[in-house]
Scaffold this motif. Structure first.
Motif, PDB file in Angstrom:
ATOM      1  N   GLY A 135       0.797  -1.220   0.000  1.00  0.00           N
ATOM      2  CA  GLY A 135       0.000   0.000   0.000  1.00  0.00           C
ATOM      3  C   GLY A 135       0.834   1.277   0.000  1.00  0.00           C
ATOM      4  O   GLY A 135       0.303   2.377  -0.118  1.00  0.00           O
ATOM      5  N   ALA A 136       2.157   1.146   0.112  1.00  0.00           N
ATOM      6  CA  ALA A 136       3.017   2.340   0.121  1.00  0.00           C
ATOM      7  C   ALA A 136       3.006   3.051  -1.231  1.00  0.00           C
ATOM      8  O   ALA A 136       3.323   4.231  -1.311  1.00  0.00           O
ATOM      9  CB  ALA A 136       4.447   1.957   0.497  1.00  0.00           C
ATOM     10  N   GLY A 137       2.657   2.296  -2.269  1.00  0.00           N
ATOM     11  CA  GLY A 137       2.590   2.904  -3.601  1.00  0.00           C
ATOM     12  C   GLY A 137       3.677   2.427  -4.548  1.00  0.00           C
ATOM     13  O   GLY A 137       3.988   3.091  -5.535  1.00  0.00           O
ATOM     14  N   LYS A 138       4.235   1.245  -4.284  1.00  0.00           N
ATOM     15  CA  LYS A 138       5.339   0.743  -5.108  1.00  0.00           C
ATOM     16  C   LYS A 138       4.928   0.559  -6.572  1.00  0.00           C
ATOM     17  O   LYS A 138       5.649   0.963  -7.477  1.00  0.00           O
ATOM     18  CB  LYS A 138       5.864  -0.586  -4.541  1.00  0.00           C
ATOM     19  N   SER A 139       3.762  -0.064  -6.777  1.00  0.00           N
ATOM     20  CA  SER A 139       3.339  -0.303  -8.167  1.00  0.00           C
ATOM     21  C   SER A 139       3.039   1.009  -8.868  1.00  0.00           C
ATOM     22  O   SER A 139       3.417   1.212 -10.022  1.00  0.00           O
ATOM     23  CB  SER A 139       2.077  -1.160  -8.222  1.00  0.00           C
ATOM     24  N   THR A 140       2.356   1.910  -8.161  1.00  0.00           N
ATOM     25  CA  THR A 140       2.013   3.203  -8.753  1.00  0.00           C
ATOM     26  C   THR A 140       3.295   3.958  -9.089  1.00  0.00           C
ATOM     27  O   THR A 140       3.429   4.553 -10.157  1.00  0.00           O
ATOM     28  CB  THR A 140       1.155   4.022  -7.752  1.00  0.00           C
ATOM     29  N   PHE A 141       4.258   3.897  -8.181  1.00  0.00           N
ATOM     30  CA  PHE A 141       5.551   4.561  -8.395  1.00  0.00           C
ATOM     31  C   PHE A 141       6.268   3.953  -9.607  1.00  0.00           C
ATOM     32  O   PHE A 141       6.758   4.662 -10.480  1.00  0.00           O
ATOM     33  CB  PHE A 141       6.422   4.417  -7.137  1.00  0.00           C
ATOM     34  N   THR A 142       6.325   2.626  -9.645  1.00  0.00           N
ATOM     35  CA  THR A 142       7.043   1.953 -10.732  1.00  0.00           C
ATOM     36  C   THR A 142       6.378   2.263 -12.070  1.00  0.00           C
ATOM     37  O   THR A 142       7.055   2.505 -13.072  1.00  0.00           O
ATOM     38  CB  THR A 142       7.061   0.426 -10.491  1.00  0.00           C
ATOM     39  N   ASP A 143       5.053   2.259 -12.062  1.00  0.00           N
ATOM     40  CA  ASP A 143       4.302   2.571 -13.287  1.00  0.00           C
ATOM     41  C   ASP A 143       4.659   3.980 -13.766  1.00  0.00           C
ATOM     42  O   ASP A 143       5.037   4.180 -14.925  1.00  0.00           O
ATOM     43  CB  ASP A 143       2.798   2.468 -12.974  1.00  0.00           C
TER      44      ASP A 143
END
Ligand code: GDP
Length: 335
Positions: free
Chosen positions: A64-72
């Motif tokens: 939920g920290a936002g890793k996928s959103t960040f990577t995207d």
């Protein structure tokens, strides 16, 4: 995956950057079938001279920290600048199903659509050692295929951070805003591994709190950073959602890489990682050989009991165990 594989042809497909070849090559290195290991090693030997050219970045943070959103978001920015981005994952708890592959793809929807991106979810398996090995080998494959940026994502729990930090040049921690007391909740071990820290979700009402957290973390890092290294871990805020601060985060990743170049040197840095990896492999394989030999397991249990009852000394028991082990390993098939 078939037992007979034309390793030379597969290497050619990888070097040509063919997606199906890359996928098959990664499946081969992930395979737990003993017959596949020699093939995987031959494949890797052919690809190794073509690897090593990428910027290797580890990314961690609680779910939920936002890793996928960040990577995207970050991946798309890098691709706009002409880079080719591969995303790998280390999640020892993952049970790989079609669903989770789709899951990773939809979590990084924009990036997954790009021809310049390759996304591979974590191999399944309960042993961190096996998952970490497969991911290291997948990194060699994607580098040989021409990806110049590799992001290895891991979930902020357990030992997987240590494994990922040992295979990348720069380890990036995505944190969330929290109060001073809660800061204690971020494991010190993870802070020690971090080369760059970004407090994500610094947008809307959350922006002020994120800045306070970044300041607190920055103070904490003063105590945690090893003074002799001469480097202080930079802490900043960003929003993977709006894009604010992302370029600064990546700038810090690049700055860390330059710091390696100017101090220890990248070749030495990675060679040191290889030495540690060699010992981890030896340790892991030695333990595997113990676990797969029933007599040794039995002997171990018996000795545990005897040492527990003080009928045998720990030293004598360890010698008895090692002597028996040494006799048994000559027939063990090391892979
Ligand atoms: P992961 O589990 O670390 O991969 O986290 P995700 O990327 O799946 O993000 C978890 C949730 O946080 C999703 O609902 C995202 O839309 C949201 N999120 C991620 N980054 C940001 C951000 O920078 N700002 C805000 N407001 N929400 C974000």
């Amino acid at each position: 995956m078939p037992r007979s594989i034309d390793v030379g042809a597969l290497a050619g497909q990888v070097l040509a950057g063919q997606r199906t070849g890359i996928a098959r090559a990664i499946t081969l290195v992930e395979s737990a079938l003993p017959a596949h290991r020699p093939l995987a090693r031959r494949l890797l030997a052919q690809l190794l001279p073509h690897s090593g050219g990428a910027t290797r970045v580890g990314l961690t943070g609680v779910p939920g920290a936002g890793k996928s959103t960040f990577t995207d978001a970050m991946g798309c920015r890098l691709i706009e600048r002409g880079h080719k981005v591969a995303v790998l994952a280390v999640d020892p708890s993952s049970t790989r199903t079609g669903g989770s592959i789709l899951g990773d793809r939809t979590r990084m929807g924009r990036l997954a659509e790009s021809d310049s991106a390759y996304i591979r979810p974590s191999p399944s398996g309960c042993h961190l050692g096996g998952v970490a090995r497969a991911t290291r080998e997948a990194m060699i494959i994607v580098e040989a295929a021409g990806y110049d940026t590799v992001i290895v994502e891991t979930v902020g729990v357990g030992q997987s951070e240590v494994a990922v930090a040992g295979m990348v040049d720069t380890f990036l921690l995505l944190a969330l805003a929290r109060s001073g007391d809660q800061l204690q909740g971020i494991k010190r071990g993870i802070l020690e591994l971090a080369d760059v820290i970004a407090v994500n979700k610094a947008d809307g009402d959350n922006a002020g709190e994120a800045r306070v957290t970044a300041r607190d973390l920055s103070i904490a890092m003063k105590l945690i950073n090893d003074e002799s290294s001469g480097r202080r871990t930079p802490v900043m805020t960003c929003s993977a959602l709006t894009g604010d601060g992302l370029d600064k985060v990546w700038g810090s990743v690049e700055e860390h890489r330059s710091w390696i170049d100017e101090t220890i040197g990248l070749a030495r840095y990675r060679a040191d990682q290889q030495v540690e990896w060699m010992w981890a492999q030896i340790e892991g394989s030695a333990l595997d050989s113990l676990r797969s030999t029933p007599e040794l397991l039995e002997l171990g249990h018996r000795l545990e009991e005897e040492v527990g009852k003080s009928t045998e000394s720990a030293l004598d028991a360890s010698v008895e165990f090692l002597v028996t082990w040494a006799k048994s390993v000559s027939g063990f098939e090391w892979t």
